[in-house]
Design a protein around this motif. Sequence first.
Motif: not given
Length: 254
Positions: A7-20, A69-76
Motif C-alpha cells: 500500500v503506497c500513497p499516490c501524490p505526484p509530489l513523490l516524483v522528485p521533479e514534481v516536488a522540485a 505523464t506528469f506534464r499536467g503538474f508542470g514537468v516533462d
Amino acid sequence: MLVAAAVCPCPPLLVPEVAAGAAPELDAARAACADALGVLSAARPDRLVVVGPAEDGGHGPYPEGTPGTFRGFGVDVAVRLGRGKPDNTAMDPAAVDRSVTDAPSAPGRALPSSLAVAAWLLEHTGWTDAPVEGLGVEPLDAARCIRLGREIAEPDERVALLVMGDASACRSLKAPGYLDERAAGFDAEAARALGSADIRTLKSLDIALAQELKASGRAPWQVLAGAGEDTDLRGSLLYDEAPYGVGYLVATWS
C-alpha cells in the motif's frame, strides 16, 4: 491467489521533479515505498496488479506498457506501466466488475495520476519480477470494491497487489481540505487496519466520511480487503505521516 500486497500513497509530489525544491521532504516516504515493493518482489508473483483511484474518469483497465505523464503538474516527465508495449490483452474487461470497466482500454488512453505515480515507483525500483496490469477505480461502494478484489485474486496464479491511495486531506489548516478534527481518527484507524491486515475494519470504513475527508485510498483499500479474503497474510506499517496535511500510509501484506 493473493500472495502479497503493498500500500503506497499516490501524490505526484513523490516524483522528485514534481516536488522540485521540496523533494527531500518526502525522501522517507519514497524509501518506504521502495521497501514495500521489495516485499512484492520477494513474493515471486506471476502477475502484479496496480490499483489506484481514478475519480477523473480514468477508471477501467490499463494494460502493461500504457504511458503516463506528469506534464499536467508542470514537468516533462513520462512513465510507462511496466515494460511491455501497449495492448489490450492483459486484463479482460469482462473478467472484472462492469461498473469499473466501462471506460475503453485503448492504448491511446494515458494513465490516471495515481497509476502514473505507481509506474514511476516501479521504474524507480527497477521492477522486472512479473507482468504489470493497472486498474483505475472510481469511488465505488464497499460491496463492489470487495467483489472486484475477489475477482482480481480469483485466478489460479500468484497475484500481488500494489494499492495506491492517500488517507485524509484534512489534517491541518493548510491541507487541501482544510482542517477537520475527524481526520486524525480516520487516518489512525486506516493505518492500524492496513498495518495489521485487518480486513474486517477495511471493509467497514465509512464511505461518506472518507469522501468528506477526501481520502482517495478508501476504494482501493477495500479492493485489497476483497482480494485478501481467505489468506493468512500479515501486515506491517512502514510509514505513517501527514506532510502538507495529507495522510500518507505505506504498508505491506505478506
